[in-house]
Enzyme design. Structure first.
Site, mmCIF file in Angstrom:
data_model
loop_
_atom_site.group_PDB
_atom_site.id
_atom_site.type_symbol
_atom_site.label_atom_id
_atom_site.label_comp_id
_atom_site.label_asym_id
_atom_site.label_seq_id
_atom_site.Cartn_x
_atom_site.Cartn_y
_atom_site.Cartn_z
ATOM 1 N N ASP A 125 -11.595 3.654 -2.975
ATOM 2 C CA ASP A 125 -10.746 2.501 -3.256
ATOM 3 C C ASP A 125 -9.367 2.709 -2.621
ATOM 4 O O ASP A 125 -8.788 3.791 -2.734
ATOM 5 C CB ASP A 125 -10.600 2.317 -4.768
ATOM 6 C CG ASP A 125 -9.843 1.047 -5.123
ATOM 7 O OD1 ASP A 125 -10.480 0.001 -5.260
ATOM 8 O OD2 ASP A 125 -8.602 1.131 -5.272
ATOM 9 N N ILE A 126 -8.852 1.662 -1.947
ATOM 10 C CA ILE A 126 -7.525 1.756 -1.335
ATOM 11 C C ILE A 126 -6.467 1.627 -2.428
ATOM 12 O O ILE A 126 -6.475 0.666 -3.201
ATOM 13 C CB ILE A 126 -7.327 0.655 -0.276
ATOM 14 C CG1 ILE A 126 -8.439 0.712 0.773
ATOM 15 C CG2 ILE A 126 -5.962 0.790 0.380
ATOM 16 C CD1 ILE A 126 -8.384 -0.425 1.769
ATOM 17 N N GLU A 168 -11.368 -4.114 -1.719
ATOM 18 C CA GLU A 168 -10.806 -2.936 -1.061
ATOM 19 C C GLU A 168 -11.611 -1.675 -1.366
ATOM 20 O O GLU A 168 -11.134 -0.560 -1.153
ATOM 21 C CB GLU A 168 -9.348 -2.727 -1.483
ATOM 22 C CG GLU A 168 -9.130 -2.363 -2.939
ATOM 23 C CD GLU A 168 -8.951 -3.571 -3.836
ATOM 24 O OE1 GLU A 168 -8.263 -3.435 -4.866
ATOM 25 O OE2 GLU A 168 -9.497 -4.648 -3.522
#
Length: 264
Positions: A125-126, A168
């Protein structure tokens, strides 16, 4: 093909007969273009080892008919491949999409059940991606997604499947790879993303990007849902303990994640 024997055939999109001595290798008698949507996609060539052989009108018509059928078959195959890619490829990142991820994970679990070779999963996950979109817009956000996808692909094997999981989040399936080994690969990916975005000579990134990663290894009799949940639990731990880190699944994470779910 510009300087080849087939230049005229390709440009005019019409069959051409060849005289003796025109082709340096095996004598070429006839070349028929395979045309699809007004574009030459190949050639059907008739060669002979015998100089005295001549094509009769019946044989010429047969060659034309075969060329027509071959054009249709190749065109249909190309169309099928294009449609298949549309169904399994994420248009923004050109990574595999969520649909492909689900199918591929089912396949790899089947392989595990028959071979007992290790299987691991990453969910990435960003960090603070919403702020990236808010500050710089969704066009730049899409650029970040694509660039990170490319970094991931460069740091895994050809047999690993890099997928856009949604928003994301990304997922990578690692066949023949233990959780311990995958943890090291995950940390390499995390480090590469941070380094590349922080020292970007191409000026693609407007600010450093970091990611949090959860890793889980598959165990016998485990359902696909539980496998994904374990990687997600590990990701939650990474995000809840400072971000920009990698966490491997451990049974002790279950109670912490359960408490988090209750608070939601």
């Amino acid at each position: 093909l510009q300087d080849s024997l087939f230049q005229e055939v390709m440009q005019k999109r019409t069959p051409r007969f060849f005289e003796e001595g025109e082709s340096p290798a095996m004598p070429l008698i006839l070349s028929v273009p395979l045309v699809s949507r007004k574009k030459v996609i190949g050639f059907l060539n008739i060669h002979t080892m015998y100089k005295s052989i001549q094509l009769t009108q019946d044989k010429i018509e047969l060659v034309y008919a075969l060329a027509s059928q071959a054009s249709i078959a190749i065109s249909n195959a190309q169309l099928f491949q294009a449609l298949r890619e549309q169904a399994i490829i994420d248009p923004c990142t050109t990574l595999y999409n969520f649909r492909y991820f689900q199918q591929k994970l089912d396949e790899e679990i089947d392989v595990y059940n028959s071979s007992k070779e290790p299987l691991s999963l990453i969910i990435l996950d960003i960090d603070h991606f919403k702020k990236v979109n808010d500050n710089y817009g969704h066009v730049y956000g899409d650029t970040v997604l694509r660039e990170l996808g490319n970094i991931m692909k460069r740091n895994v094997r050809s047999e690993d499947s890099v997928c856009r999981y949604g928003g994301e989040e990304f997922a990578i399936i690692f066949p023949h790879c233990t959780q311990e080994v995958t943890l090291r690969i995950a940390d390499r990916i995390r480090s590469r993303i941070q380094e590349t975005s922080s020292h970007d000579r191409r000026s693609t990134f407007k600010e450093p990007i970091t990611v949090s990663i959860g890793v889980a290894g598959y165990e016998p009799e485990m359902s696909k849902t539980l496998f994904i949940q374990r990687a997600d639990n590990a990701l939650y731990y990474a995000k809840n303990h400072g971000r920009n880190m990698v966490s491997g699944y451990d049974s002790q994470l279950e109670s912490e994640y359960a408490n988090y779910q209750k608070k939601k």
